[in-house]
Design an enzyme around this catalytic site. Structure first.
Site, PDB file in Angstrom:
ATOM      1  N   ILE A   1       0.858  -1.189   0.000  1.00 25.09           N
ATOM      2  CA  ILE A   1       0.000   0.000   0.000  1.00 25.09           C
ATOM      3  C   ILE A   1       0.895   1.240   0.000  1.00 25.09           C
ATOM      4  O   ILE A   1       1.791   1.352   0.833  1.00 25.09           O
ATOM      5  CB  ILE A   1      -0.905   0.007   1.252  1.00 25.09           C
ATOM      6  CG1 ILE A   1      -1.902  -1.153   1.192  1.00 25.09           C
ATOM      7  CG2 ILE A   1      -1.628   1.337   1.395  1.00 25.09           C
ATOM      8  CD1 ILE A   1      -2.890  -1.172   2.349  1.00 25.09           C
TER       9      ILE A   1
ATOM     10  N   CYS B   1     -14.028  -0.525   2.068  1.00 24.91           N
ATOM     11  CA  CYS B   1     -13.284  -1.247   1.034  1.00 24.91           C
ATOM     12  C   CYS B   1     -14.159  -2.442   0.632  1.00 24.91           C
ATOM     13  O   CYS B   1     -15.366  -2.281   0.498  1.00 24.91           O
ATOM     14  CB  CYS B   1     -11.904  -1.660   1.554  1.00 24.91           C
ATOM     15  SG  CYS B   1     -11.949  -2.539   3.137  1.00 24.91           S
TER      16      CYS B   1
END
Lengths: 167, 167
Positions: free
Chosen positions: B78, B102
């Site tokens: 990430i 998400c």
């Protein structure tokens, strides 16, 4: 870096104005100050800890006690009326922000929040999933059964002082 | 009884004005209406679902997308800057109430909320405990490592519009 802030065990926000957790100790007081609490709702029958009592006095936080003995097979059952009492305190926005806690933040807190979710008309699947998130491997069937059978119409709360999200 | 309300998977309130969850579907829309959302912060790079897009249009909810690919060993990490972007949206109270989600509500949401907790100066133990509550048996070490190494001073948010609890 400054000293880190330490929330009480199993701390979480349950709804606007309502926090839940396990039993706070003095290491949690700096964190709790940030919550600007008005009320602590204490769910155990034992006398409240000296250190928390002193902290609440200094910080103008009112302590309300609704002593509940946890569900324990085969003969110890949480009584409906004490949970209804706890919900009456929790659902009065004059008490907000309120931190409700038991010992571990799993069972008694889970039962009261689960019963509140029923009043919010959550599906049982969602209620049990939230309960399990805090109870982890210590899920108690009797707690879930309490929530399933709990009659929300027994909670005589003051609707004029109820939080907006309940309406 | 009326139809029960169904929160999205792994739904929870993270702080005043901030909700988190997994990917909502049309079964969750009645529940979401009660949150009176202003913003949805969508953390996946894929196009947003038609049914949610339509619901947001009808209900005046703005969708902000910060597409993040999840941590995946050995080579997918990430990036810090997208998490900083997401935090800038999350920490602007003009966007509140905001629902961030998400897919599963475990990893990407867990990383963003964990990074927010760092900005709130929570201890790492508390941050990881909260992360684990949502990730369950799917805890990812890379996610925890991201949170540990995340530099909060890289988040250039507007302090005048930050929520009171961050100050």
């Amino acid at each position: 870096m400054e000293n880190p802030l330490i929330p009480p065990l199993n701390f979480s926000m349950a709804a606007p104005g309502i926090y839940r957790s396990g039993y706070p100790n003095s290491m949690n007081h700096a964190f709790m100050k940030k919550l600007r609490l008005k009320t602590i709702l204490y769910l155990c029958p034992e006398e409240y800890s000296e250190s928390n009592t002193a902290w609440c006095e200094t910080n103008g936080v009112r302590v309300v006690q609704c002593g509940i003995l946890p569900n324990k097979e085969p003969f110890q059952f949480i009584p409906d009326d004490v949970v209804a009492d706890a919900l009456r305190v929790l659902l009065d926005r004059r008490n907000h922000p309120v931190l409700m806690h038991c010992n571990s933040g799993k069972h008694r807190s889970g039962v009261v929040i689960g019963s509140m979710r029923k009043m919010q008309q959550w599906s049982l699947t969602s209620i049990f999933d939230e309960y399990r998130r805090f109870a982890g491997s210590k899920v108690r069937i009797l707690d879930q059964q309490f929530i399933e059978l709990f009659r929300v119409d027994t909670v005589k709360y003051d609707k004029r002082c109820a939080p907006r999200w309940l309406k």
